[in-house]
Design an enzyme around this catalytic site. Structure first.
Site, short mmCIF file in Angstrom:
data_model
loop_
_atom_site.label_atom_id
_atom_site.label_comp_id
_atom_site.label_asym_id
_atom_site.label_seq_id
_atom_site.Cartn_x
_atom_site.Cartn_y
_atom_site.Cartn_z
N HIS A 90 54.00 -66.93 -10.42
CA HIS A 90 54.28 -65.76 -11.26
C HIS A 90 55.65 -65.19 -10.87
O HIS A 90 56.68 -65.67 -11.32
CB HIS A 90 53.14 -64.75 -11.08
N HIS A 106 58.86 -73.20 -19.62
CA HIS A 106 58.05 -71.97 -19.61
C HIS A 106 56.75 -72.23 -20.33
O HIS A 106 56.74 -72.98 -21.32
CB HIS A 106 58.82 -70.83 -20.30
N ASP A 145 64.19 -67.02 -14.67
CA ASP A 145 64.19 -67.05 -13.20
C ASP A 145 65.34 -67.87 -12.64
O ASP A 145 65.81 -67.61 -11.54
CB ASP A 145 62.86 -67.61 -12.69
#
Ligand code: CMC
Length: 428
Positions: free
Chosen positions: A266, A305, A363
């Site tokens: 996460h 993703h 990210d």
């Protein structure tokens, strides 16, 4: 009158039930399964991949189209034109503030940035090398012990003041975790600064020097907070809602969200992406590393993703920010960042990634930006938590005020032993 739409579920024994089909304002229809237990059955949906756990008016994602809206506003527009506190107001209240509402909201947040002096003593109980997320879970949860005057979750004013306290104090608590870790003195918040400037001051300032915020870097962190402010019913937000459904106080609920965010699947992905770049080590190894990915030896962290099968709209914003920050800090020729840019170039042009729609995710870029800002890797998830606190508390408030809200209680498909009798230990 609009025609009532229904789905019919028929079991193999011929029994059937009609289930209403509900439509939201955007996104796929959902079948309302609440009546299904009349047949004495449940649905089986591990990880809730096919289940809407609540109805919400806060955030909308269309992963195939690469869309993310907060209260209807596209994330790109907010990242470009807004600031984090304005986005916080929007998430919390449903509308953008007018000028005087914005001024009042910003001032109110500033009123609450300090933490009770007693709270600072919690830090001494931690080892200096404690992971800052461990400190965050403990200290944010401990806020419950300080605000007995406002813990009636059924009182809207109590909910509102708790939200303000959380938005204002979580950055202070996060910066204190960093200072404790590094052995520097805690920095009290300074209200002459904006929200993000203040956070950077508490992180990087010292009592010995004046702190002058760099606007390009402040802007970059502002965007990181905006992009991470909410993301629909993800693992940590669902955790906050589930904890809150029992009537637990908001500080305890947000601490549970921080705990869920901590996991590498996460909030830990940008930390993992940076670790991967360090493992690759040199731009000359990119080709060989990408070949290993294509041979399925390992995955390219920071790419792909679960929800976005198109460019993640947050990644597009972060990519631009990343280039701005590297330019501002004259880091374009830095070894690690050069390597990251080469990896991005190779992956965006390689058929393996193109065919599988594997784009760099938020990210990948946020890890690079945070590293360039001088934020240590173990603080990356903490930064995510600071930005996400507004999303968690907005979702918590929505849930508590929802008339359909009940304590969350998933069911199970039991596959354990059937009934059997106890056998004394000397007979086993
Ligand atoms: N590197 C190489 N190949 C990949 C990657 C990757 N990062 N991600 C997916 N694939 C391949 C996978 O091997 C499969 O190939 P094939 O069809 O030949 O078997 C195909 O792409 C589809 O993979 P999948 O596992 O069905 O994709 P998914 O949607 O289930 O996985 C993911 C999503 C995020 C778990 C995955 O892309 C991944 O592991 N990425 C790296 C970790 C990462 O960056 N995570 C952060 C995501 S953003 C977090 C957030 O928003 O909070």
């Amino acid at each position: 009158m609009e025609k009532k739409r229904i789905a019919t579920l028929t079991l193999d024994d011929g029994r059937n039930i009609e289930l209403p089909i509900l439509s939201g304002t955007l996104g796929p229809d959902v079948v309302d399964l609440r009546g299904i237990n009349k047949l004495g059955i449940f649905t089986y949906d591990p990880a809730f991949f096919s289940t809407a756990s609540c109805s919400s008016e806060i955030t909308f994602i269309d992963g195939d189209a690469g869309l993310l809206y907060y209260r209807g506003y596209p994330i790109e527009q907010l990242a470009e034109n807004s600031d984090f506190l304005e986005v916080s107001y929007l998430l919390l209240n449903g509308e953008l503030p007018n000028a005087s509402q914005k001024e009042q909201f910003d001032a109110k947040v500033k009123e609450h940035t300090m933490v009770h002096d007693q709270l600072a003593r919690f830090y001494n109980g931690f080892r200096r090398d404690a992971h800052p997320m461990a400190v965050m879970v403990g200290v944010v949860g401990a806020l419950s012990a300080f605000y007995h005057d406002s813990l009636d979750i059924n009182n809207p004013e109590h909910r509102a003041i708790s939200a303000m306290r959380l938005i204002a104090k979580v950055p202070t608590i996060a910066a204190m975790a960093y200072k404790y870790n590094t052995g520097f003195p805690f920095m009290y918040p300074k209200n002459k600064f904006s929200y993000v400037e203040n956070f950077m001051y508490m992180m990087f300032g010292t009592p010995a020097e004046d702190y002058i915020p760099n606007p390009v870097l402040v802007d970059a962190l502002e965007r990181i907070f905006i992009l991470h402010a909410d993301h629909e019913q993800n693992a940590s937000t669902s955790t906050v809602r589930l904890a809150g459904s029992s009537g637990a106080n908001p500080f305890a609920c947000i601490a549970s969200g921080i705990a869920a965010l901590w996991g590498p699947a996460h909030g830990g992905a940008n930390e993992a992406a940076l670790n991967m770049l360090e493992e690759i080590g040199d731009v000359s190894r990119v080709k060989e590393y990408v070949q290993g990915v294509k041979d399925k030896k390992y995955r390219l962290i920071g790419f792909g993703h679960r929800v976005y099968k198109n460019m993640d709209p947050r990644a597009s914003v972060m990519r631009q920010t990343c280039h701005e920050v590297l330019k501002e800090l004259k880091l374009e020729n830095n070894k690690l960042f050069g390597l990251a840019m080469e990896l991005e170039r190779v992956a965006l042009n390689d058929p393996y990634f193109i065919e599988r729609k594997l784009y760099p995710n938020v990210d990948f870029y946020s890890g690079i930006v945070l590293r360039a800002l001088g934020i240590p890797t173990n603080m990356f998830t903490v930064i995510f938590a600071v930005g996400r606190t507004i999303g968690w508390i907005s979702q918590w408030i929505e849930m508590v005020a929802d008339a359909e809200q009940k304590i969350g209680r998933p069911r199970q498909l039991y596959r354990g032993a059937v009934r059997r009798d106890y056998v004394p230990v000397n007979k086993r």
